[in-house]
Write a protein that holds these residues in place. Structure first.
Motif, PDB file in Angstrom:
ATOM      1  N   ASP A  62      22.093 -30.490  37.194  1.00 49.78           N
ATOM      2  CA  ASP A  62      21.550 -30.124  38.502  1.00 49.78           C
ATOM      3  C   ASP A  62      22.263 -28.884  39.038  1.00 49.78           C
ATOM      4  O   ASP A  62      23.497 -28.862  39.134  1.00 49.78           O
ATOM      5  CB  ASP A  62      21.734 -31.300  39.455  1.00 49.78           C
ATOM      6  N   PRO A  63      21.503 -27.830  39.397  1.00 46.59           N
ATOM      7  CA  PRO A  63      22.142 -26.612  39.929  1.00 46.59           C
ATOM      8  C   PRO A  63      23.005 -26.886  41.150  1.00 46.59           C
ATOM      9  O   PRO A  63      24.036 -26.221  41.360  1.00 46.59           O
ATOM     10  CB  PRO A  63      20.950 -25.714  40.285  1.00 46.59           C
ATOM     11  N   GLY A  64      22.601 -27.862  41.963  1.00 44.44           N
ATOM     12  CA  GLY A  64      23.408 -28.198  43.130  1.00 44.44           C
ATOM     13  C   GLY A  64      24.784 -28.699  42.749  1.00 44.44           C
ATOM     14  O   GLY A  64      25.781 -28.408  43.426  1.00 44.44           O
ATOM     15  N   ARG A  65      24.841 -29.437  41.658  1.00 41.84           N
ATOM     16  CA  ARG A  65      26.145 -29.918  41.187  1.00 41.84           C
ATOM     17  C   ARG A  65      26.990 -28.760  40.673  1.00 41.84           C
ATOM     18  O   ARG A  65      28.197 -28.708  40.909  1.00 41.84           O
ATOM     19  CB  ARG A  65      25.950 -30.953  40.080  1.00 41.84           C
ATOM     20  N   LEU A  66      26.346 -27.824  39.950  1.00 35.95           N
ATOM     21  CA  LEU A  66      27.087 -26.671  39.430  1.00 35.95           C
ATOM     22  C   LEU A  66      27.678 -25.850  40.568  1.00 35.95           C
ATOM     23  O   LEU A  66      28.821 -25.401  40.485  1.00 35.95           O
ATOM     24  CB  LEU A  66      26.163 -25.804  38.577  1.00 35.95           C
ATOM     25  N   LEU A  67      26.885 -25.673  41.625  1.00 30.73           N
ATOM     26  CA  LEU A  67      27.402 -24.926  42.769  1.00 30.73           C
ATOM     27  C   LEU A  67      28.503 -25.715  43.473  1.00 30.73           C
ATOM     28  O   LEU A  67      29.535 -25.144  43.873  1.00 30.73           O
ATOM     29  CB  LEU A  67      26.276 -24.612  43.750  1.00 30.73           C
TER      30      LEU A  67
END
Length: 288
Positions: A62-67
């Protein structure tokens, strides 16, 4: 030797070791190497993965997790995630070089024969290395907070600071992990009196042997109880307790969850004490 005389000798030994290490290019090289590794794996790769929608082993995440992994709230976890393996190898090298160079350059021989005594030399070395560990941890957190705050600003994210307990856990866990490997390097360096050999042994153990044994232990049940109490397992479990993701969950190599936080800290402290005692015994028996 009176208590006052012993304290004076210890203080003098610590100042001498700090002066020796401070003027030592290897110390600054190792510090720079660790910070570069920490930035690369803790922030550069995750942020590039976020910007590119994947890559660097994070496809499907999930991109949100990466950020979120590069924001200030997660600094304690990000700072310690590379310490069990990469930071451990670097601090093992520091301890090994501190001991091996002491013999190789003749500085310890001179101190043993003309100075305040072997245990005062050891005490001064331990104090100086403890200061190095504290500086490594402080620099790591300072750099990580600086990068995380910058990325949060660039991405327009609200600044959320880590909880006090998480921050203290990261600082304490990181210091214990690095102190454990530094003491291991000091013991091996004192045993071999050869900095190159000691560093090579440390790199092979921290980067290869323990990981291989843990992999094999999944096939051999009798090996698991042994690998569960190895120093790398304790260090990796401390990192997990501090919030880092284990390697089985996509985290950094060397980060495991084989031990609970309390058990991992206990095992690490036992190893730390054993390494210091072994170093002291070797120095007392040594004929410089």
């Amino acid at each position: 030797m009176t208590a006052m005389t012993a304290m004076t000798a210890l203080t003098a030994g610590a100042r001498a070791e700090v002066l020796r290490l401070r003027r030592w290019p290897a110390l600054w090289t190792l510090a720079a190497a660790w910070l570069l590794l920490n930035i690369t794996f803790g922030y550069l790769f995750p942020y590039l993965s976020y910007r590119n929608g994947g890559g660097f082993g994070s496809d499907g995440v999930d991109p949100g997790r990466l950020l979120g992994d590069v924001l200030p709230e997660t600094v304690p976890a990000a700072a310690v995630q590379g310490m069990p393996m990469f930071g451990g190898a670097i601090l093992f090298a520091l301890g090994a070089l501190a001991a091996g160079s002491g013999y190789g350059w003749g500085t310890w021989k001179t101190a043993f024969t003309q100075g305040p005594g072997r245990l005062s030399v050891l005490g001064g070395t331990l104090a100086a290395l403890a200061g190095c560990v504290a500086a490594f941890v402080a620099a790591t957190f300072a750099v990580d907070f600086g990068i995380a705050l910058s990325l949060a600003s660039v991405e327009g994210q609200a600044i959320v600071w880590p909880a006090a307990g998480d921050l203290l856990g990261g600082l304490g866990g990181g210091a214990l992990i690095l102190a454990l490997w530094t003491a291991a390097g000091l013991a091996v360096g004192t045993l071999t009196r050869n900095p190159a050999l000691a560093v090579a042994l440390g790199l092979v153990w921290t980067l290869a042997v323990e990981n291989l044994l843990r992999a094999v232990s999944s096939l051999l049940d009798w090996l698991a109880p042994i690998t569960d109490v190895m120093p790398g397992t304790a260090a990796g479990s401390i990192a997990t307790a501090a919030g880092a993701a284990s390697v089985s969950d996509g985290g950094s190599p060397g980060v495991v969850d084989d031990l609970g936080g309390g058990a991992a800290v206990t095992v690490a402290l036992v190893y730390l004490a054993v390494f210091v005692i072994v170093t002291a015994v070797l120095m007392r028996r040594d004929v410089a």
